[in-house]
Scaffold this motif. Sequence first.
Motif, PDB file in Angstrom:
ATOM      1  N   LYS A   6      57.210  31.859  10.938  1.00 22.84           N
ATOM      2  CA  LYS A   6      56.994  30.544  10.350  1.00 22.84           C
ATOM      3  C   LYS A   6      57.891  30.415   9.127  1.00 22.84           C
ATOM      4  O   LYS A   6      58.152  31.395   8.434  1.00 22.84           O
ATOM      5  CB  LYS A   6      55.522  30.371   9.946  1.00 22.84           C
ATOM      6  CG  LYS A   6      55.181  28.976   9.438  1.00 22.84           C
ATOM      7  CD  LYS A   6      53.685  28.840   9.150  1.00 22.84           C
ATOM      8  CE  LYS A   6      53.359  27.428   8.681  1.00 22.84           C
ATOM      9  NZ  LYS A   6      51.898  27.260   8.421  1.00 22.84           N
ATOM     10  N   ARG A   7      58.337  29.196   8.862  1.00 28.43           N
ATOM     11  CA  ARG A   7      59.170  28.992   7.686  1.00 28.43           C
ATOM     12  C   ARG A   7      58.877  27.644   7.059  1.00 28.43           C
ATOM     13  O   ARG A   7      58.364  26.722   7.705  1.00 28.43           O
ATOM     14  CB  ARG A   7      60.651  29.103   8.028  1.00 28.43           C
ATOM     15  CG  ARG A   7      61.243  27.949   8.800  1.00 28.43           C
ATOM     16  CD  ARG A   7      62.758  28.047   8.795  1.00 28.43           C
ATOM     17  NE  ARG A   7      63.281  27.983   7.450  1.00 28.43           N
ATOM     18  CZ  ARG A   7      64.432  28.549   7.059  1.00 28.43           C
ATOM     19  NH1 ARG A   7      65.154  29.216   7.928  1.00 28.43           N
ATOM     20  NH2 ARG A   7      64.848  28.435   5.822  1.00 28.43           N
ATOM     21  N   ASP A   8      59.192  27.560   5.761  1.00 28.26           N
ATOM     22  CA  ASP A   8      59.171  26.278   5.070  1.00 28.26           C
ATOM     23  C   ASP A   8      60.592  26.002   4.598  1.00 28.26           C
ATOM     24  O   ASP A   8      61.544  26.620   5.088  1.00 28.26           O
ATOM     25  CB  ASP A   8      58.162  26.286   3.909  1.00 28.26           C
ATOM     26  CG  ASP A   8      58.385  27.446   2.948  1.00 28.26           C
ATOM     27  OD1 ASP A   8      59.550  27.902   2.826  1.00 28.26           O
ATOM     28  OD2 ASP A   8      57.415  27.899   2.309  1.00 28.26           O
ATOM     29  N   SER A  12      61.110  32.199   4.775  1.00 24.09           N
ATOM     30  CA  SER A  12      60.850  32.499   6.177  1.00 24.09           C
ATOM     31  C   SER A  12      59.910  33.699   6.240  1.00 24.09           C
ATOM     32  O   SER A  12      60.087  34.677   5.498  1.00 24.09           O
ATOM     33  CB  SER A  12      62.166  32.802   6.899  1.00 24.09           C
ATOM     34  OG  SER A  12      61.947  33.056   8.266  1.00 24.09           O
ATOM     35  N   PHE A  13      58.904  33.627   7.133  1.00 25.89           N
ATOM     36  CA  PHE A  13      57.876  34.663   7.180  1.00 25.89           C
ATOM     37  C   PHE A  13      57.668  35.161   8.603  1.00 25.89           C
ATOM     38  O   PHE A  13      57.834  34.417   9.572  1.00 25.89           O
ATOM     39  CB  PHE A  13      56.535  34.126   6.655  1.00 25.89           C
ATOM     40  CG  PHE A  13      56.574  33.675   5.223  1.00 25.89           C
ATOM     41  CD1 PHE A  13      56.401  34.581   4.191  1.00 25.89           C
ATOM     42  CD2 PHE A  13      56.787  32.337   4.910  1.00 25.89           C
ATOM     43  CE1 PHE A  13      56.434  34.164   2.869  1.00 25.89           C
ATOM     44  CE2 PHE A  13      56.821  31.912   3.603  1.00 25.89           C
ATOM     45  CZ  PHE A  13      56.645  32.828   2.573  1.00 25.89           C
ATOM     46  N   MET A  14      57.293  36.437   8.692  1.00 29.20           N
ATOM     47  CA  MET A  14      56.761  37.008   9.921  1.00 29.20           C
ATOM     48  C   MET A  14      55.280  37.258   9.674  1.00 29.20           C
ATOM     49  O   MET A  14      54.907  37.916   8.690  1.00 29.20           O
ATOM     50  CB  MET A  14      57.466  38.317  10.277  1.00 29.20           C
ATOM     51  CG  MET A  14      57.036  38.877  11.626  1.00 29.20           C
ATOM     52  SD  MET A  14      57.879  40.413  12.075  1.00 29.20           S
ATOM     53  CE  MET A  14      56.889  41.591  11.168  1.00 29.20           C
ATOM     54  N   ILE A  15      54.424  36.738  10.558  1.00 30.52           N
ATOM     55  CA  ILE A  15      52.979  36.765  10.329  1.00 30.52           C
ATOM     56  C   ILE A  15      52.312  37.663  11.366  1.00 30.52           C
ATOM     57  O   ILE A  15      52.560  37.535  12.570  1.00 30.52           O
ATOM     58  CB  ILE A  15      52.391  35.338  10.402  1.00 30.52           C
ATOM     59  CG1 ILE A  15      53.099  34.429   9.385  1.00 30.52           C
ATOM     60  CG2 ILE A  15      50.893  35.366  10.148  1.00 30.52           C
ATOM     61  CD1 ILE A  15      52.697  32.974   9.496  1.00 30.52           C
ATOM     62  N   VAL A  16      51.482  38.578  10.870  1.00 29.68           N
ATOM     63  CA  VAL A  16      50.724  39.488  11.728  1.00 29.68           C
ATOM     64  C   VAL A  16      49.255  39.376  11.340  1.00 29.68           C
ATOM     65  O   VAL A  16      48.919  39.298  10.153  1.00 29.68           O
ATOM     66  CB  VAL A  16      51.199  40.946  11.559  1.00 29.68           C
ATOM     67  CG1 VAL A  16      50.408  41.873  12.463  1.00 29.68           C
ATOM     68  CG2 VAL A  16      52.686  41.054  11.861  1.00 29.68           C
ATOM     69  N   THR A  57      62.880  36.257   4.270  1.00 29.04           N
ATOM     70  CA  THR A  57      63.945  35.343   3.841  1.00 29.04           C
ATOM     71  C   THR A  57      65.225  36.128   3.558  1.00 29.04           C
ATOM     72  O   THR A  57      65.213  37.112   2.823  1.00 29.04           O
ATOM     73  CB  THR A  57      63.518  34.586   2.574  1.00 29.04           C
ATOM     74  OG1 THR A  57      62.265  33.939   2.810  1.00 29.04           O
ATOM     75  CG2 THR A  57      64.565  33.554   2.188  1.00 29.04           C
ATOM     76  N   GLY A  58      66.323  35.695   4.150  1.00 29.85           N
ATOM     77  CA  GLY A  58      67.603  36.367   3.933  1.00 29.85           C
ATOM     78  C   GLY A  58      67.799  37.624   4.751  1.00 29.85           C
ATOM     79  O   GLY A  58      68.806  38.318   4.589  1.00 29.85           O
ATOM     80  N   GLY A 378      63.796  16.398  13.463  1.00 35.93           N
ATOM     81  CA  GLY A 378      63.006  16.498  12.242  1.00 35.93           C
ATOM     82  C   GLY A 378      62.052  17.668  12.193  1.00 35.93           C
ATOM     83  O   GLY A 378      61.437  17.920  11.150  1.00 35.93           O
ATOM     84  N   LYS A 379      61.899  18.422  13.282  1.00 35.29           N
ATOM     85  CA  LYS A 379      60.997  19.574  13.304  1.00 35.29           C
ATOM     86  C   LYS A 379      61.759  20.826  12.910  1.00 35.29           C
ATOM     87  O   LYS A 379      62.741  21.202  13.556  1.00 35.29           O
ATOM     88  CB  LYS A 379      60.385  19.748  14.691  1.00 35.29           C
ATOM     89  CG  LYS A 379      59.441  20.940  14.781  1.00 35.29           C
ATOM     90  CD  LYS A 379      58.892  21.117  16.186  1.00 35.29           C
ATOM     91  CE  LYS A 379      57.996  22.349  16.268  1.00 35.29           C
ATOM     92  NZ  LYS A 379      57.477  22.560  17.645  1.00 35.29           N
ATOM     93  N   LEU A 380      61.304  21.491  11.845  1.00 38.49           N
ATOM     94  CA  LEU A 380      61.960  22.695  11.348  1.00 38.49           C
ATOM     95  C   LEU A 380      61.552  23.895  12.184  1.00 38.49           C
ATOM     96  O   LEU A 380      60.359  24.144  12.399  1.00 38.49           O
ATOM     97  CB  LEU A 380      61.587  22.917   9.880  1.00 38.49           C
ATOM     98  CG  LEU A 380      62.333  24.024   9.128  1.00 38.49           C
ATOM     99  CD1 LEU A 380      63.821  23.703   9.041  1.00 38.49           C
ATOM    100  CD2 LEU A 380      61.744  24.198   7.731  1.00 38.49           C
ATOM    101  N   LEU A 381      62.534  24.656  12.660  1.00 38.39           N
ATOM    102  CA  LEU A 381      62.262  25.813  13.507  1.00 38.39           C
ATOM    103  C   LEU A 381      62.052  27.061  12.661  1.00 38.39           C
ATOM    104  O   LEU A 381      62.765  27.285  11.677  1.00 38.39           O
ATOM    105  CB  LEU A 381      63.425  26.065  14.470  1.00 38.39           C
ATOM    106  CG  LEU A 381      63.474  25.275  15.780  1.00 38.39           C
ATOM    107  CD1 LEU A 381      63.617  23.787  15.515  1.00 38.39           C
ATOM    108  CD2 LEU A 381      64.613  25.772  16.656  1.00 38.39           C
ATOM    109  N   GLY A 382      61.087  27.879  13.054  1.00 42.97           N
ATOM    110  CA  GLY A 382      60.927  29.192  12.450  1.00 42.97           C
ATOM    111  C   GLY A 382      61.904  30.172  13.075  1.00 42.97           C
ATOM    112  O   GLY A 382      62.585  29.867  14.063  1.00 42.97           O
ATOM    113  N   TYR A 383      61.971  31.359  12.496  1.00 39.56           N
ATOM    114  CA  TYR A 383      62.854  32.393  13.034  1.00 39.56           C
ATOM    115  C   TYR A 383      62.464  32.683  14.480  1.00 39.56           C
ATOM    116  O   TYR A 383      61.305  32.953  14.788  1.00 39.56           O
ATOM    117  CB  TYR A 383      62.733  33.643  12.170  1.00 39.56           C
ATOM    118  CG  TYR A 383      63.640  34.791  12.557  1.00 39.56           C
ATOM    119  CD1 TYR A 383      64.872  34.571  13.158  1.00 39.56           C
ATOM    120  CD2 TYR A 383      63.271  36.106  12.299  1.00 39.56           C
ATOM    121  CE1 TYR A 383      65.709  35.618  13.490  1.00 39.56           C
ATOM    122  CE2 TYR A 383      64.099  37.168  12.618  1.00 39.56           C
ATOM    123  CZ  TYR A 383      65.310  36.920  13.217  1.00 39.56           C
ATOM    124  OH  TYR A 383      66.143  37.963  13.550  1.00 39.56           O
TER     125      TYR A 383
END
Length: 405
Positions: A6-8, A12-16, A57-58, A378-383
């Motif tokens: 998920k990202r804003d 950018s994040f990886m969620i577990v 991120t990065g 307009g939809k932002l994609l996550g990694y």
Amino acid sequence: MDYRFKRDLKNSFMIVESGFENAGYEKDVLRFNDIDVLVPFHTVDINNVTQVWYDITGLVSLKDYLMQQSITYELMRKVFLYLKIAIDETERYLIDINHLSINVDTVFVVKNDVEWKVMLIYYPDENQSSLESILEFFMSNVSKDMMDFCFKLYDSGMDGNTIDGIIRLIDDEIGCDDIVGDEANNKNEQHDSEEYDYRNEDEERRLDWEYEGSRISDDEDYIWGNNKIDIFGEEELTIFDKIKKCMTDFFETKKKNILDKADNKISLFSRKENRKNKNDIMYEDFSYEPDQQIYEPTVLLKAIEEDRDVLNLKYIGNSKKDDIRIDKEEFRVGSSIEGNDSVIDSPVISRFHAKIIKEGKSYYVEDLNSTNGTSVNGKLLGYRDRIELNPEDTIMFADECYKIV
């Protein structure tokens, strides 16, 4: 380990979900120590479920990084060497190696030209540490001439060989010590074979010049007739020769000016005559008979779509950028000349920004954890989020806008 991305606009994040029940004393170790080889994270409780948010991120996964490179023995050695450095650093803080997710998808790489560093995911679940997926990736993506060695490397890893042992196998294969020795020998041979001549040509000529058995000093001039000659310079004119030269230059300039004016008058007269002759030309009427028109049958729209093997992205942004023509199954976009199929020259575009994948008749876009993101309509994609592209869709790489046509 199940995870999602998920990202804003900034991160950018990886969620577990969960997975921290076995952390034990390591919770306190991580709370009071900043271990720079671990991906930073924080926990969030949602509906009595603990989520771990890793800030990537990065960063880019090891798999995506290797997909952008040509795999060589040196690159393989680099990966395992920096992986060993990261693991050794965590062991200094008594972190259990089985609590590190060592996988080609969950090992991350700092993606810039300043430094190259491996970063690990701390996930205190049992039996997470394994080199198997990394070795399998190398086996599946190397050239044929490296295939046998990769099988040997894989068997060694499955037999319990450590990272140190894998690095030694690679060193033996490429002859690391011999390469260093050869380079040193080549430099010495080059140094010995070079000949240096520190003598200046004028100085050499000056030392070898003799006249009537005696050397002429640096500031001595030689008199020849009425002219004074500097042996190492040009002839110095007398006063009479200088006056003659000035008068000659003056008359040559006057002569040139007179000839230029005459040429201009002749040219003007010629243009007037040409215009006069053109007015006297009589034009004849003519008729135009078009060639016979060839009609072709109208093709069904469905047939065109089925035959479409390319996807066109038309640039509709504010600057001057080229359109993008996608004509392969995996098409990469970014600002780096190397490793991309289309280069977008912009400071807001990441070096490896996104990729477009063709599966059957459909095209999908996937963000590569770019700094400023990729969005569709307009939809932002996550990694690694993948979304299908359709005609008239608007796709933005950072702030560079394209339309699917």
